[in-house]
Structures are given as C-alpha cells and as structure tokens.
Design an enzyme around this catalytic site. Structure first.
Site, PDB file in Angstrom:
ATOM      1  N   GLY A 134       0.844  -1.206   0.000  1.00  0.00           N
ATOM      2  CA  GLY A 134       0.000   0.000   0.000  1.00  0.00           C
ATOM      3  C   GLY A 134       0.874   1.249   0.000  1.00  0.00           C
ATOM      4  O   GLY A 134       2.100   1.178  -0.184  1.00  0.00           O
ATOM      5  N   GLY A 194      -1.392  -1.491   7.129  1.00  0.00           N
ATOM      6  CA  GLY A 194      -2.533  -0.612   7.377  1.00  0.00           C
ATOM      7  C   GLY A 194      -2.508  -0.027   8.773  1.00  0.00           C
ATOM      8  O   GLY A 194      -1.539  -0.209   9.526  1.00  0.00           O
ATOM      9  N   ASP A 230      -9.206   9.556  11.175  1.00  0.00           N
ATOM     10  CA  ASP A 230      -8.873   8.132  11.080  1.00  0.00           C
ATOM     11  C   ASP A 230      -9.665   7.264  12.045  1.00  0.00           C
ATOM     12  O   ASP A 230      -9.742   6.045  11.845  1.00  0.00           O
ATOM     13  CB  ASP A 230      -7.372   7.927  11.396  1.00  0.00           C
ATOM     14  CG  ASP A 230      -6.477   8.272  10.220  1.00  0.00           C
ATOM     15  OD1 ASP A 230      -6.979   8.842   9.229  1.00  0.00           O
ATOM     16  OD2 ASP A 230      -5.266   7.968  10.301  1.00  0.00           O
ATOM     17  N   MET A 279      -8.157   6.776   5.358  1.00  0.00           N
ATOM     18  CA  MET A 279      -7.297   7.324   6.410  1.00  0.00           C
ATOM     19  C   MET A 279      -6.330   8.307   5.757  1.00  0.00           C
ATOM     20  O   MET A 279      -5.201   7.964   5.399  1.00  0.00           O
ATOM     21  CB  MET A 279      -6.575   6.207   7.131  1.00  0.00           C
ATOM     22  CG  MET A 279      -7.507   5.419   8.037  1.00  0.00           C
ATOM     23  SD  MET A 279      -6.596   4.238   9.025  1.00  0.00           S
ATOM     24  CE  MET A 279      -7.822   3.760  10.235  1.00  0.00           C
ATOM     25  N   HIS A 306       2.061  26.092 -21.255  1.00  0.00           N
ATOM     26  CA  HIS A 306       3.044  25.248 -21.930  1.00  0.00           C
ATOM     27  C   HIS A 306       4.448  25.747 -21.604  1.00  0.00           C
ATOM     28  O   HIS A 306       4.679  26.950 -21.634  1.00  0.00           O
ATOM     29  CB  HIS A 306       2.824  25.315 -23.450  1.00  0.00           C
ATOM     30  CG  HIS A 306       3.895  24.614 -24.218  1.00  0.00           C
ATOM     31  ND1 HIS A 306       3.945  23.237 -24.315  1.00  0.00           N
ATOM     32  CD2 HIS A 306       4.978  25.082 -24.902  1.00  0.00           C
ATOM     33  CE1 HIS A 306       5.007  22.898 -25.040  1.00  0.00           C
ATOM     34  NE2 HIS A 306       5.657  23.999 -25.402  1.00  0.00           N
TER      35      HIS A 306
END
Ligand SMILES: Cc1cc2nc3c(=O)[nH]c(=O)nc-3n(C[C@H](O)[C@H](O)[C@H](O)COP(=O)(O)OP(=O)(O)OC[C@H]3O[C@@H](n4cnc5c(N)ncnc54)[C@H](O)[C@@H]3O)c2cc1C
Length: 468
Positions: free
Chosen positions: A184, A273, A314, A320, A446
């Site tokens: 992750g 996680g 969270d 989160m 540009h």
C-alpha cells in the site's frame, strides 16, 4: 473547572483544523493532546516526515543516477549521511509542529497536554504530562484520536528490526535488505526511500497487485516503474510468519500455489494498514459506541450515538487521509455553528508520493464496470510532453473517465511527475461537474505536466489528442 463550547481530543489534522474553525466561528475551544507536540500522526510520524525523507532520498538518487546525464559532474563519491538526513527530517517536523502551536495561540485555543478520557458525555479528565490531572467541561466534544499502525496477529513488532513506519523514519543505518509487508501507500513510499539509499527492497503483498484500492492501470504502471528501479515484488503472497534471528529477519509466506516462500532480510517493515485508536479514551463513560473494528460509529453529520459528541478523521470510517480528516474537522465546526456544510467523499483525492507520483479522484474503471456505468476513457502519456522530456520524468500518464452520454468526468487517474499537485485540477473540475470537453477547452500553460490533463480530456471527449 474550565468550561468550553467545544473540546477536541487529539491534535492531528482532524483535531487541530476543527479547533481553528471552531475558534474562527466564535466558540470557546480547547484541544487535548497526549503527545508533547501537536499535529498528530501526520505531522510527527506520517505525511510530513515521510515526504521529507522521500525528497532527500530523491535528491541523492538524482545525484548518483541523473546528474551526469544533465552534464553535472561531481568529483569524488556521493555519500548518504543518514543521521543528517534524519536530523533534517526532524527539523522539518519541529518547524511544522511549532507552527500548529502558533496557530492555537493565534486563535486563542486552550491547549492541554495530556491523555483525555471521558468522565461522562460533557466532562473530560485530563491526565497531564506533568503528572497532574484536570477536569474540563464542554458542551460539545469532538473525538479526533486518529489511528495507530496495525500488524498481523502472529507478528511481534520488536521496533528494532521488525518495525512500523514510525521506526522506519528513524533508522540508524540503511538496511541491506528491507522486506516490506504490504504494497500500500506507506510501504511503497518508505520502501522507495530505502531503495534509493541503497537497500534491496522486497515488497510482499497479499493481493495480486500493489495499491489495490486504486485504478488497475495505476497499479500496473507504478509496478513497472518500481521494478525498473530493481524493487522486487512478491504479489499474491500470504505472509504466515515473521521471525527475528539475531540481526536477521525471516519472513515466510505462501504463494498462490500454496508453496512456502522464505524471505531473509535485516529489516522487516510491517505496513499492513492502520487501526483506529481509542485506548484510554474511556468512551464507555460517555456511552459512545464503536463498531467491531474499533471505529467510532458516526452518522452522516459525523455525530456519534451521543447527541453532543462527534468524531472525525482516522478514528471513523473512510479513507485514512489527512485531508479527509481536515475536511471533517471543518464540517463538524460549521455544523456546531448552525451552518449546513457538506463533504463529497467521492471527491477526496488519493495520492502516493513515490516517484513517479500516483494520484486519483472519483471512480476507478473497475468501479464503473461493476456499477454498469457506460463510460469512455481518454489517456495521454507523460513521455509525449515537452516538459516531461526536459526534466527526463517521462514515466506515467493521465487517464480521464467520462460518462459516455453526458461527457461528465467521473474519474481521473494519474501517474507521473508532480501529479500529487495536478490532481487538484481534476478535483476542481469534478466539484463543478465539468465535462471532459470543458477541461479540454481550457488553456493549460506550456510546457507543463498539466498539459497531459488537457490532452487526456481531448482523448476522452472525442479521441482527438493533439500531441500523440
Ligand atoms: C508514514 C505515514 C505517511 C502518511 N502520509 C500521508 C500523506 O502523505 N497524506 C495523507 O493524507 N495522509 C498520510 N498519512 C495518514 C495521515 O497521517 C492520517 O490520515 C492523519 O494523520 C489522520 O488524522 P487524525 O487527525 O484523524 O489523527 P492523527 O493524526 O492520528 O492524530 C490523533 C492525535 O490524537 C492524539 N490522541 C489519541 N488519543 C488521545 C487521548 N486519549 N488524549 C489526548 N490525545 C490523544 C494522538 O496522540 C494524536 O496526536 C500517513 C500516515 C503515515 C503513518
């Protein structure tokens, strides 16, 4: 006893932003933080320090790999001074957390340093860092206690060799071989830091691709680029044990065929996680309910089952992410002030700060397919941009997904240089429900990477990009 209109427990991006907005709206506000510095995970051990390390390691990689091609010659060897790199990172963190102290002061927010725990629905006990205790009363309370790294049940984190992201930001040496469990965002970002600094890095991931929640095309492109840098990937591997033997770490996993694969390294970063954090908060005393994963349950107004208690960031459902927590902090403050704020969760962008960066907003192609939405897709490669060639950042693309009939933009997915910043254009467009044609008819300076957004929009509108 001090009394407040609102007390906020936790000073991460959710909590401190909620505090500032409450104060701006005229509420007497207190914030309680158990750490000695403000800013939560994000500022202390998350977003900011990881980006500082990503930037430093990027400079090093440029110096050893790309300067020569630019005609820059460095006499002698270019070396990493990890101690100094980490000290610089800490300097950035210190500056940033002090900035939050300043903002609290400026907005006349009372800061309590200590662990906050509910006495009941309107009273919070604070076990202060100086050993004293204090009780405060608040009409409304916002829980913003965030999250902590999670692990797998059989892993014993020793925080020396088997580590989380927090320790990975403080290593004393560059690992020889870092095994990263989890493909992750956090695993890939910190994996790339140490890869650039000279470590071998192997990412072991349970799913069949990295960054699994994002559009499949992003995952494919990022894998390709990271593999070019010799980062290794063991996908569809289920880790079953992590053991330390002296200075070595042995990770065992089963591959797709059920065969055991053994990885040996000197560090193992567990990046599987994060989990919501409510330890010591004593939510029961206030009657606040958690779900079976420990998240505070909230309704669409982020109100808990108790009328005057809200939760954000969270510690509740959803992505989160620091900016999601911030939006929620603002939302609750404005609700308390009687306003009618709204968050479109579909339009909270997700970003991976590897290089190339990855950024996305809205629906993925997989989600549109699953929902049976008819869509068209326009994609433009970064390598076709003059700007990308000038900087030699040619990897990646921008992909725009638009409704087949109405041309409304439904999702924007990017890999490339600076796409973490470019995604803001897509968020703005989608907030105003722009069509792909709307974007394609706007002038983009540009040479910039942003031209890829216009070109992808041209490709999505009626397949007429200009520069491919
Ligand atoms: C390595 C890493 C990199 C990351 N990078 C990014 C990124 O680039 N972008 C991004 O959007 N997100 C990133 N994140 C995620 C981001 O840090 C979190 O989503 C964000 O910090 C959540 O904010 P929060 O306010 O909900 O909680 P937190 O930031 O976790 O803060 C909660 C605070 O509450 C305090 N607290 C807890 N309980 C109590 C109590 N009882 N009393 C007093 N205080 C208490 C804690 O000490 C903490 O300071 C990263 C995370 C990590 C670990």
């Amino acid at each position: 006893m001090d009394q407040y209109d609102v007390a906020i427990i936790g000073s991460g991006p959710g909590g401190y932003v909620a505090a500032i907005r409450c104060a701006q709206l005229g509420m007497k506000t207190a914030i309680i933080e158990k750490y000695s510095t403000l800013g939560g995970t994000c500022l202390n051990v998350g977003c900011i320090p990881s980006k500082a390390m990503l930037d430093s390691s990027h400079h090093y990689e440029d110096a050893i790999k790309h300067f020569d091609e630019h005609g820059i010659e460095i006499p002698g060897e270019v070396k990493v001074n990890l101690e100094k790199m980490i000290a610089r990172k800490q300097g950035v963190v210190d500056q940033t957390t002090k900035g939050i102290e300043f903002l609290m002061d400026k907005n006349k927010i009372t800061v309590y340093k200590g662990v906050g725990s509910f006495k009941d629905a309107t009273h919070v006990n604070i076990k202060k860092n100086d050993g004293k205790t204090e009780e405060i009363e608040a009409k409304n309370i916002i829980i913003a206690t965030g999250s902590k790294p999670s692990t797998l049940p059989f892993i014993k984190l020793d925080k020396e060799r088997i580590i989380t992201s927090t320790e990975a930001l403080e290593l004393k040496e560059v690992p020889k071989h870092m095994i990263v469990i989890g493909g992750g965002v956090i695993g890939l970002e910190l994996g790339q830091v140490y890869k650039r600094l000279g470590a071998d890095v192997t990412v072991v991931e349970f799913m069949d691709r990295i960054i699994p929640g994002m559009d499949g095309a992003l995952s494919k492109e990022l894998t390709k680029v990271l593999k070019k840098s010799k980062m290794k990937f063991a996908l569809s591997h289920k880790v079953k044990s992590v053991e330390r033997k002296g200075d070595q770490v042995i990770v065992k996993a089963d591959n797709k065929k059920g065969e055991e694969v053994v990885f040996e390294g000197d560090y193992c970063l567990v990046a599987v996680g994060r989990k919501p954090y409510t330890d010591g908060l004593n939510v029961d005393a206030a009657g606040v309910k958690l779900d079976d994963r420990g998240k505070v349950i909230v309704d669409e107004h982020l109100k808990t089952n108790v009328d005057n208690i809200y939760a954000i960031g969270d510690v509740i459902k959803g992505a989160m992410l620091a900016h999601k927590a911030e939006e929620e902090g603002t939302l609750v403050a404005e609700l308390l002030a009687g306003q009618k704020p709204h968050i479109d969760y579909n339009l909270i962008p997700g970003v991976v700060y590897t290089w190339p960066e990855v950024a996305a907003v809205g629906k993925t192609e997989e989600e549109l397919k699953e929902a049976g939405v008819e869509y068209k897709s326009g994609q433009f490669p970064m390598r076709a941009l003059g700007r990308a060639r000038a900087s030699m950042d040619i990897d990646g693309f921008v992909k725009i997904l638009a409704d087949k009939k109405t041309d409304e933009v439904l999702g924007v997915h990017m890999v490339g240089a600076r796409v973490a910043d470019l995604i803001a254009e897509a968020v703005t467009a989608m907030e105003f429900r722009a069509s792909a044609e709307d974007i394609s008819r706007m002038s983009h300076a540009h040479p910039t990477y942003a031209e890829a957004v216009k070109e992808a929009a041209l490709a999505a509108t009626d397949n007429r990009p200009l520069h491919v």
